[in-house]
Scaffold this motif. Structure first.
Motif, PDB file in Angstrom:
ATOM      1  N   ASP A   1       9.104 -33.442 149.809  1.00  0.00           N
ATOM      2  CA  ASP A   1       9.974 -32.726 150.742  1.00  0.00           C
ATOM      3  C   ASP A   1       9.850 -31.217 150.544  1.00  0.00           C
ATOM      4  O   ASP A   1       9.742 -30.738 149.404  1.00  0.00           O
ATOM      5  CB  ASP A   1      11.420 -33.158 150.536  1.00  0.00           C
ATOM      6  CG  ASP A   1      12.349 -32.548 151.563  1.00  0.00           C
ATOM      7  OD1 ASP A   1      12.356 -33.022 152.711  1.00  0.00           O
ATOM      8  OD2 ASP A   1      13.043 -31.572 151.210  1.00  0.00           O
ATOM      9  N   ALA A   2       9.914 -30.483 151.643  1.00  0.00           N
ATOM     10  CA  ALA A   2       9.661 -29.045 151.593  1.00  0.00           C
ATOM     11  C   ALA A   2      10.898 -28.208 151.302  1.00  0.00           C
ATOM     12  O   ALA A   2      10.772 -27.027 150.947  1.00  0.00           O
ATOM     13  CB  ALA A   2       9.055 -28.593 152.924  1.00  0.00           C
ATOM     14  N   ASP A   3      12.084 -28.763 151.447  1.00  0.00           N
ATOM     15  CA  ASP A   3      13.295 -27.945 151.471  1.00  0.00           C
ATOM     16  C   ASP A   3      13.453 -27.047 150.242  1.00  0.00           C
ATOM     17  O   ASP A   3      13.710 -25.845 150.366  1.00  0.00           O
ATOM     18  CB  ASP A   3      14.533 -28.832 151.618  1.00  0.00           C
ATOM     19  CG  ASP A   3      14.648 -29.430 153.011  1.00  0.00           C
ATOM     20  OD1 ASP A   3      13.869 -29.000 153.895  1.00  0.00           O
ATOM     21  OD2 ASP A   3      15.497 -30.310 153.216  1.00  0.00           O
ATOM     22  N   GLU A   4      13.318 -27.620 149.048  1.00  0.00           N
ATOM     23  CA  GLU A   4      13.516 -26.825 147.833  1.00  0.00           C
ATOM     24  C   GLU A   4      12.452 -25.742 147.702  1.00  0.00           C
ATOM     25  O   GLU A   4      12.753 -24.616 147.274  1.00  0.00           O
ATOM     26  CB  GLU A   4      13.510 -27.727 146.600  1.00  0.00           C
ATOM     27  CG  GLU A   4      13.668 -26.986 145.281  1.00  0.00           C
ATOM     28  CD  GLU A   4      14.957 -26.159 145.214  1.00  0.00           C
ATOM     29  OE1 GLU A   4      14.936 -25.117 144.516  1.00  0.00           O
ATOM     30  OE2 GLU A   4      15.967 -26.543 145.844  1.00  0.00           O
ATOM     31  N   PHE A   5      11.230 -26.032 148.084  1.00  0.00           N
ATOM     32  CA  PHE A   5      10.143 -25.046 148.002  1.00  0.00           C
ATOM     33  C   PHE A   5      10.391 -23.893 148.979  1.00  0.00           C
ATOM     34  O   PHE A   5      10.167 -22.727 148.654  1.00  0.00           O
ATOM     35  CB  PHE A   5       8.801 -25.724 148.282  1.00  0.00           C
ATOM     36  CG  PHE A   5       8.467 -26.820 147.303  1.00  0.00           C
ATOM     37  CD1 PHE A   5       7.930 -26.519 146.060  1.00  0.00           C
ATOM     38  CD2 PHE A   5       8.711 -28.145 147.608  1.00  0.00           C
ATOM     39  CE1 PHE A   5       7.624 -27.517 145.145  1.00  0.00           C
ATOM     40  CE2 PHE A   5       8.416 -29.159 146.719  1.00  0.00           C
ATOM     41  CZ  PHE A   5       7.873 -28.839 145.470  1.00  0.00           C
ATOM     42  N   LEU A   6      10.856 -24.217 150.169  1.00  0.00           N
ATOM     43  CA  LEU A   6      11.180 -23.176 151.152  1.00  0.00           C
ATOM     44  C   LEU A   6      12.364 -22.332 150.681  1.00  0.00           C
ATOM     45  O   LEU A   6      12.387 -21.108 150.894  1.00  0.00           O
ATOM     46  CB  LEU A   6      11.474 -23.807 152.506  1.00  0.00           C
ATOM     47  CG  LEU A   6      10.259 -24.382 153.245  1.00  0.00           C
ATOM     48  CD1 LEU A   6      10.704 -25.221 154.433  1.00  0.00           C
ATOM     49  CD2 LEU A   6       9.313 -23.274 153.708  1.00  0.00           C
ATOM     50  N   ARG A   7      13.347 -22.957 150.041  1.00  0.00           N
ATOM     51  CA  ARG A   7      14.488 -22.196 149.514  1.00  0.00           C
ATOM     52  C   ARG A   7      14.033 -21.203 148.451  1.00  0.00           C
ATOM     53  O   ARG A   7      14.506 -20.058 148.413  1.00  0.00           O
ATOM     54  CB  ARG A   7      15.535 -23.153 148.922  1.00  0.00           C
ATOM     55  CG  ARG A   7      16.458 -23.770 149.963  1.00  0.00           C
ATOM     56  CD  ARG A   7      17.690 -24.393 149.302  1.00  0.00           C
ATOM     57  NE  ARG A   7      17.336 -25.552 148.493  1.00  0.00           N
ATOM     58  CZ  ARG A   7      17.306 -26.800 148.962  1.00  0.00           C
ATOM     59  NH1 ARG A   7      17.578 -27.037 150.235  1.00  0.00           N
ATOM     60  NH2 ARG A   7      16.994 -27.807 148.167  1.00  0.00           N
ATOM     61  N   ARG A   8      13.138 -21.648 147.581  1.00  0.00           N
ATOM     62  CA  ARG A   8      12.621 -20.725 146.560  1.00  0.00           C
ATOM     63  C   ARG A   8      11.896 -19.548 147.204  1.00  0.00           C
ATOM     64  O   ARG A   8      12.078 -18.391 146.788  1.00  0.00           O
ATOM     65  CB  ARG A   8      11.660 -21.475 145.631  1.00  0.00           C
ATOM     66  CG  ARG A   8      12.358 -22.383 144.634  1.00  0.00           C
ATOM     67  CD  ARG A   8      11.355 -23.275 143.923  1.00  0.00           C
ATOM     68  NE  ARG A   8      10.248 -22.516 143.330  1.00  0.00           N
ATOM     69  CZ  ARG A   8       9.131 -23.083 142.875  1.00  0.00           C
ATOM     70  NH1 ARG A   8       8.982 -24.409 142.939  1.00  0.00           N
ATOM     71  NH2 ARG A   8       8.174 -22.344 142.345  1.00  0.00           N
TER      72      ARG A   8
END
Length: 229
Positions: A165-172
């Motif tokens: 999932d991309a969400d955490e990477f995009l948040r960083r």
């Protein structure tokens, strides 16, 4: 797939496969250039080389980091480039980190340039090529730029596990120093929407492959077939 994540100064040998990541903004800009119709992007070693190439090829579009400058046609901003018609044009790109990273691994058998906007296509290309070992070049801040590391880790994850999932990477990436500097106007030659454009996941369906052509390092889009589920 064995993945390693290195800053430009840490590259001491020639990797077999390299993925050069510059989210904010060189690789995002390159993707937008292709979306706007560019045929190819020549990665210049220096500003002087970029101007020399422009001098020999007046119809080429020269692009650099920072504010507008004599001899250059555009700046390294997706928000500014998205309104430029580049149909059939050759772009010459010189940036602080992205182009430097690509040139540092130019002898690799496969060189990809990537950001979040082409993440899935890049991961899919790594899967279809069955790459056993991949070096991700984290171009910003000598390998410490979290937007680039997050994107590299996301692509590495997608290359081996499609459910990543991309969400955490995009948040960083959104919380990174580069994002803050762009938002606060610290970096010249920027558009207010640059951060948002750099964080658009899978905006484009192609990967970007860099390879030597006539003594130049040339980046081109590469269509990647969808993998049947």
């Amino acid at each position: 797939m064995d993945s390693r994540f290195l800053g430009i100064p840490e590259i001491v040998d020639v990797p077999s496969v390299a993925v050069v990541v510059d989210v904010m903004r060189a690789c995002t800009v390159a993707a937008w250039a292709f979306a706007q119709g560019a045929e190819k992007i020549v990665l210049a070693e220096s500003l002087e080389d970029a101007l020399a190439l422009k001098g020999r090829h007046p119809d080429w579009v020269a692009l650099k980091d920072g504010p507008p400058a004599p001899g250059f046609d555009a700046v390294n901003s997706p928000g500014l480039l998205r309104s430029v018609d580049l149909t059939g044009r050759t772009v010459v790109q010189k940036t602080t980190a992205g182009t430097v990273g690509a040139l540092a691994v130019k002898e690799a058998s496969l060189v990809l340039c990537a950001g979040f906007v082409v993440a899935e296509a890049t991961a899919r290309l790594l899967r279809t090529r069955e790459c056993a070992s991949v070096t991700f070049v984290v171009t910003g801040e000598d390998g410490r730029a979290d937007e680039d590391l997050a994107c590299a880790q996301y692509i590495a994850g997608r290359a081996v596990e499609a459910g990543t999932d991309a969400d955490e990477f995009l948040r960083r990436a959104a919380a990174s120093r580069a994002a803050a500097e762009l938002t606060e106007g610290v970096r010249e030659g920027a558009h207010p929407e640059d951060v948002a454009l750099c964080l658009e996941l899978d905006r484009f369906p192609f990967a970007m492959v860099a390879a030597p052509e006539d003594s130049l390092m040339v980046l081109r889009p590469c269509a990647v077939p969808a993998i049947p589920v």
